[in-house]
Design a protein around this motif. Sequence first.
Motif, PDB file in Angstrom:
ATOM      1  N   GLY A 133       7.220  87.095 -80.011  1.00  0.00           N
ATOM      2  CA  GLY A 133       7.263  86.718 -81.419  1.00  0.00           C
ATOM      3  C   GLY A 133       8.571  87.165 -82.047  1.00  0.00           C
ATOM      4  O   GLY A 133       9.606  87.201 -81.391  1.00  0.00           O
ATOM      5  N   THR A 134       8.530  87.555 -83.324  1.00  0.00           N
ATOM      6  CA  THR A 134       9.756  87.919 -84.026  1.00  0.00           C
ATOM      7  C   THR A 134       9.706  89.304 -84.672  1.00  0.00           C
ATOM      8  O   THR A 134      10.628  89.699 -85.379  1.00  0.00           O
ATOM      9  CB  THR A 134      10.080  86.891 -85.119  1.00  0.00           C
TER      10      THR A 134
ATOM     11  N   GLU B 103      12.872  81.936 -84.037  1.00  0.00           N
ATOM     12  CA  GLU B 103      11.541  81.359 -83.896  1.00  0.00           C
ATOM     13  C   GLU B 103      10.690  82.108 -82.879  1.00  0.00           C
ATOM     14  O   GLU B 103       9.502  82.301 -83.082  1.00  0.00           O
ATOM     15  CB  GLU B 103      11.678  79.892 -83.478  1.00  0.00           C
ATOM     16  N   GLN B 104      11.283  82.522 -81.762  1.00  0.00           N
ATOM     17  CA  GLN B 104      10.516  83.149 -80.672  1.00  0.00           C
ATOM     18  C   GLN B 104      11.442  83.965 -79.790  1.00  0.00           C
ATOM     19  O   GLN B 104      12.600  83.592 -79.589  1.00  0.00           O
ATOM     20  CB  GLN B 104       9.824  82.075 -79.831  1.00  0.00           C
ATOM     21  N   VAL B 105      10.900  85.058 -79.260  1.00  0.00           N
ATOM     22  CA  VAL B 105      11.603  85.863 -78.263  1.00  0.00           C
ATOM     23  C   VAL B 105      10.680  85.968 -77.059  1.00  0.00           C
ATOM     24  O   VAL B 105       9.536  86.398 -77.186  1.00  0.00           O
ATOM     25  CB  VAL B 105      11.960  87.267 -78.794  1.00  0.00           C
ATOM     26  N   SER B 106      11.185  85.544 -75.899  1.00  0.00           N
ATOM     27  CA  SER B 106      10.434  85.651 -74.644  1.00  0.00           C
ATOM     28  C   SER B 106      11.125  86.712 -73.790  1.00  0.00           C
ATOM     29  O   SER B 106      12.322  86.602 -73.515  1.00  0.00           O
ATOM     30  CB  SER B 106      10.436  84.317 -73.897  1.00  0.00           C
TER      31      SER B 106
ATOM     32  N   SER C  81      15.179  91.476 -69.297  1.00  0.00           N
ATOM     33  CA  SER C  81      15.945  90.356 -69.833  1.00  0.00           C
ATOM     34  C   SER C  81      15.097  89.607 -70.857  1.00  0.00           C
ATOM     35  O   SER C  81      13.886  89.825 -70.949  1.00  0.00           O
ATOM     36  CB  SER C  81      16.387  89.421 -68.702  1.00  0.00           C
ATOM     37  N   PHE C  82      15.759  88.723 -71.616  1.00  0.00           N
ATOM     38  CA  PHE C  82      15.034  87.969 -72.641  1.00  0.00           C
ATOM     39  C   PHE C  82      15.782  86.691 -72.997  1.00  0.00           C
ATOM     40  O   PHE C  82      16.969  86.534 -72.721  1.00  0.00           O
ATOM     41  CB  PHE C  82      14.829  88.819 -73.903  1.00  0.00           C
ATOM     42  N   ARG C  83      15.044  85.781 -73.622  1.00  0.00           N
ATOM     43  CA  ARG C  83      15.595  84.570 -74.236  1.00  0.00           C
ATOM     44  C   ARG C  83      15.080  84.542 -75.680  1.00  0.00           C
ATOM     45  O   ARG C  83      13.904  84.795 -75.919  1.00  0.00           O
ATOM     46  CB  ARG C  83      15.107  83.308 -73.529  1.00  0.00           C
ATOM     47  N   ALA C  84      15.961  84.238 -76.593  1.00  0.00           N
ATOM     48  CA  ALA C  84      15.557  84.118 -77.993  1.00  0.00           C
ATOM     49  C   ALA C  84      15.903  82.712 -78.455  1.00  0.00           C
ATOM     50  O   ALA C  84      16.920  82.152 -78.053  1.00  0.00           O
ATOM     51  CB  ALA C  84      16.262  85.163 -78.843  1.00  0.00           C
ATOM     52  N   TYR C  85      15.033  82.165 -79.274  1.00  0.00           N
ATOM     53  CA  TYR C  85      15.194  80.794 -79.748  1.00  0.00           C
ATOM     54  C   TYR C  85      15.232  80.784 -81.269  1.00  0.00           C
ATOM     55  O   TYR C  85      14.516  81.517 -81.921  1.00  0.00           O
ATOM     56  CB  TYR C  85      14.032  79.925 -79.258  1.00  0.00           C
TER      57      TYR C  85
END
Length: 112
Positions: free
Chosen positions: A94-95, A76-79, A106-110
């Motif tokens: 976004g994706t 859904e999203q990458v921060s 670093s990152f977080r993906a949902y």
Amino acid sequence: MGKRVRIAAGLTAAGVAALVGLQAQPAQAAVDVPTSGLSIFEGTFAKILLYVPEPDGTCLTMPPTAASLTGERIVEQVSAFTGPNCTGLQQNLGTFRTFTAGKYQSFRAYSF
């Protein structure tokens, strides 16, 4: 007048030579992208550096040479963050995105 014609002819010949050189380059091999999950690439979608099959929001280290990403189906999203451990400036990517290599640490993906 004669000098202008020679200059224009020289530019035209150089332009044709440049186009021939571009057309003679070999095509880049296609990358096999997984149909689901997050893929992080080196260059512009050139080589997969990291694959996360089911992103769950966990903070992960961005590979230092990463420069593009694609999130397929469930993503859904990458921060992304400029600092380690999801600190520093945050940007929602976004994706499907390209970015400067080394910009994010670093990152977080949902996923949904």
